[in-house]
Each structure stands twice: as structure tokens, then as C-alpha cells.
Design a protein around this motif. Structure first.
Motif, PDB file in Angstrom:
ATOM      1  N   ILE A 145       0.966  -0.860  -0.303  1.00  0.00           N
ATOM      2  CA  ILE A 145       0.243  -0.201  -0.132  1.00  0.00           C
ATOM      3  C   ILE A 145       0.850   1.245   0.541  1.00  0.00           C
ATOM      4  O   ILE A 145       1.796   1.252   1.270  1.00  0.00           O
ATOM      5  CB  ILE A 145      -0.833   0.194   1.557  1.00  0.00           C
ATOM      6  N   THR A 146       0.808   2.123  -1.156  1.00  0.00           N
ATOM      7  CA  THR A 146       1.356   2.715  -0.922  1.00  0.00           C
ATOM      8  C   THR A 146       0.355   4.682  -1.112  1.00  0.00           C
ATOM      9  O   THR A 146      -0.023   4.358  -1.420  1.00  0.00           O
ATOM     10  CB  THR A 146       2.488   3.206  -2.777  1.00  0.00           C
ATOM     11  N   ILE A 147       1.871   5.463   0.090  1.00  0.00           N
ATOM     12  CA  ILE A 147       0.684   6.696   0.421  1.00  0.00           C
ATOM     13  C   ILE A 147       1.899   7.779  -0.813  1.00  0.00           C
ATOM     14  O   ILE A 147       2.505   7.271   0.342  1.00  0.00           O
ATOM     15  CB  ILE A 147       0.848   6.423   1.615  1.00  0.00           C
ATOM     16  N   TRP A 148       0.779   8.642  -0.626  1.00  0.00           N
ATOM     17  CA  TRP A 148       1.260   9.780  -2.005  1.00  0.00           C
ATOM     18  C   TRP A 148       0.896  10.420  -1.701  1.00  0.00           C
ATOM     19  O   TRP A 148       0.254  10.857  -1.282  1.00  0.00           O
ATOM     20  CB  TRP A 148       1.205   9.334  -3.178  1.00  0.00           C
ATOM     21  N   ASN A 149       2.043  12.125  -0.877  1.00  0.00           N
ATOM     22  CA  ASN A 149       1.385  13.212  -0.856  1.00  0.00           C
ATOM     23  C   ASN A 149       2.114  13.975  -1.555  1.00  0.00           C
ATOM     24  O   ASN A 149       3.607  13.650  -0.705  1.00  0.00           O
ATOM     25  CB  ASN A 149       1.818  13.653   0.813  1.00  0.00           C
ATOM     26  N   GLU A 150       1.534  15.034  -2.621  1.00  0.00           N
ATOM     27  CA  GLU A 150       2.796  16.321  -2.174  1.00  0.00           C
ATOM     28  C   GLU A 150       4.037  17.088  -0.822  1.00  0.00           C
ATOM     29  O   GLU A 150       4.867  17.298  -1.552  1.00  0.00           O
ATOM     30  CB  GLU A 150       2.194  17.519  -3.019  1.00  0.00           C
TER      31      GLU A 150
END
Length: 241
Positions: free
Chosen positions: A5-10
Motif C-alpha cells: 500500500i503506497t501513500i503518496w503526498n505532495e
């Protein structure tokens, strides 16, 4: 084998806004990663300023579900990375788009609309009514989720009609909003979840956390190959008697 599970955030507000940094000292991505790790998932974070925005081919190929949070830097996301994410969704990767991610390149590409809306940042109370109580994303949630202070999003929300509408929000200003929407694109499942403005502690709310956990379970790929397209030979011989 994809199992991540990959959590992407700027990860921009956390660096320039002391309020956000205080609420989310490890970043919004770090907060969500902690929620999912505690729920037993294998996780990884990725941020805008990493090479390839942290979404290398290796990472994407291992990712079962990608969670996306963005706000002030949508335009800085490279189109070639967006196209790779789109292809992974079509191939079966789940995608969960949070709050202002409605304006991200990847969500607009997958929706095919402007994804625009009304908004107001004024400490509105939000009440998210569960309108699909039998849906797995609503498991463990009562009749509604109440958030004391949030940014208001209001209709019209320029998205395609959802496959399923799970939550509808009401705000103290009188607005309503389709705040929990599911879609399928190719083999992939998509969930848009509205709450999560950066200056409020929304991701510390236990019901919001439960929805994200439920959504990850729901969005995981099913075990099947993507259909084969193009010219095809008949399964039966049409001239046989």
C-alpha cells in the motif's frame, strides 16, 4: 507480486505551514501510513520531490493500492508518471483519492471531467451520512461521521455519476456534497473520499481512519488477468454443422 500500500503526498504544506506541521509532524503521508501499519498492512510512502515522485516502475508494480493526497502542486506532477499510474489502475491497482486530490491530474484523467466544485475554508461542521450502509467501505461506521471543523466542499461536483455513492456530506452552511464515491476503470477500483483539509486534524478522527482502512481492503485487486483486446479468432467454428 504486488502487496504494497503506497501513500503518496505532495508534502508541501507540511514544510511551509506551521499549523500543518504541528498537526502532522510526520506529514499527512506519515499519519496515514501509521494508520495502515497499525491495521497490519505493508506500506510505503512517496512524495512529490523524490525522483519520479517516488513512483518508480518498481514501486508501482509492487503497489496493490495507491493513496493520493495533493493540493497546491498538482501541476508539478509529471505527465509521464500520471500515465504510468493510469495504466496500473487499468491493469488492476486500486486508487484512493483524498480531499483536494479531486483536482489531481490522475483523478481528472480517470474521470474525464473538470472535477471542479464549490469550497469554503471557514470551520464548518461536516456530517457525512452513510447512504450505502451495506457497503464494505462503511463497515464499522454508524449512521454518520461528524467532523467538528472542516473545509466545505459543495455541489455541483463535476464528476461522472459514481458507480456507488457511500457518503453524502452536509455542512453548517447548508451545502451538501457527494463525499464518498466509487468507480471502476479497466480492472481497477477507485474511491474518492472528501474529508482531509491540511489545517484540520481530520486524519486523526477514528471514523475517518476506519473508512480509509476499509477502502484499502475494498480497492485491492482481484486475482484475475486483464482482458485481451484486439483481433480475435472465433471460439467456435461458424461453418461447422
Amino acid at each position: 507480486m504486488a502487496n504494497l500500500i503506497t501513500i503518496w503526498n505532495e508534502n508541501r504544506h507540511e514544510k511551509i505551514n506551521s499549523t500543518v506541521a504541528e498537526i502532522y509532524p510526520t506529514g499527512i503521508h506519515g499519519c496515514i501510513e501509521s494508520i495502515l501499519k497499525n491495521a497490519g498492512f505493508e506500506t510505503k510512502t512517496a512524495t512529490l520531490d523524490e525522483p519520479e515522485h517516488g513512483l518508480t516502475d518498481e514501486v508501482l508494480n509492487k503497489t496493490e493500492v495507491l493513496i493520493w493526497w495533493g493540493h497546491i502542486a498538482h501541476g508539478e506532477v509529471k505527465d509521464e508518471i500520471v500515465q504510468k499510474v493510469q495504466q496500473r489502475v487499468l491493469d488492476g491497482m486500486g486508487l484512493i483519492v483524498l480531499h483536494s486530490g479531486h483536482f489531481s491530474k490522475i483523478f481528472k484523467l480517470l474521470m474525464g471531467t473538470s472535477c471542479d466544485l464549490k469550497w469554503r475554508e471557514a470551520d464548518d461542521k461536516e456530517r457525512l451520512w452513510v447512504v450505502a450502509p451495506g457497503h464494505p467501505i462503511a463497515e464499522g461506521i454508524g449512521e454518520y461521521i461528524e467532523i467538528e471543523k472542516e473545509e466545505m466542499y459543495g455541489e455541483h461536483f463535476d464528476i461522472p455519476a459514481p458507480d456507488e455513492l457511500i457518503f453524502t456530506s452536509w455542512f453548517t452552511g447548508g451545502e451538501v456534497f457527494r463525499s464518498g464515491c466509487t468507480y471502476t476503470r479497466g480492472n481497477g477500483k477507485i474511491f474518492y473520499f472528501r474529508p482531509g483539509h491540511e489545517t484540520y486534524p481530520t486524519y486523526h478522527h477514528k471514523d475517518v481512519q476506519q473508512v480509509i482502512i476499509n477502502a484499502v481492503k475494498w480497492a485491492k485487486p482481484v486475482a484475475r488477468n486483464r482482458p485481451v483486446y484486439g483481433n480475435s479468432q472465433p471460439l467456435e467454428n461458424p461453418t461447422a454443422n
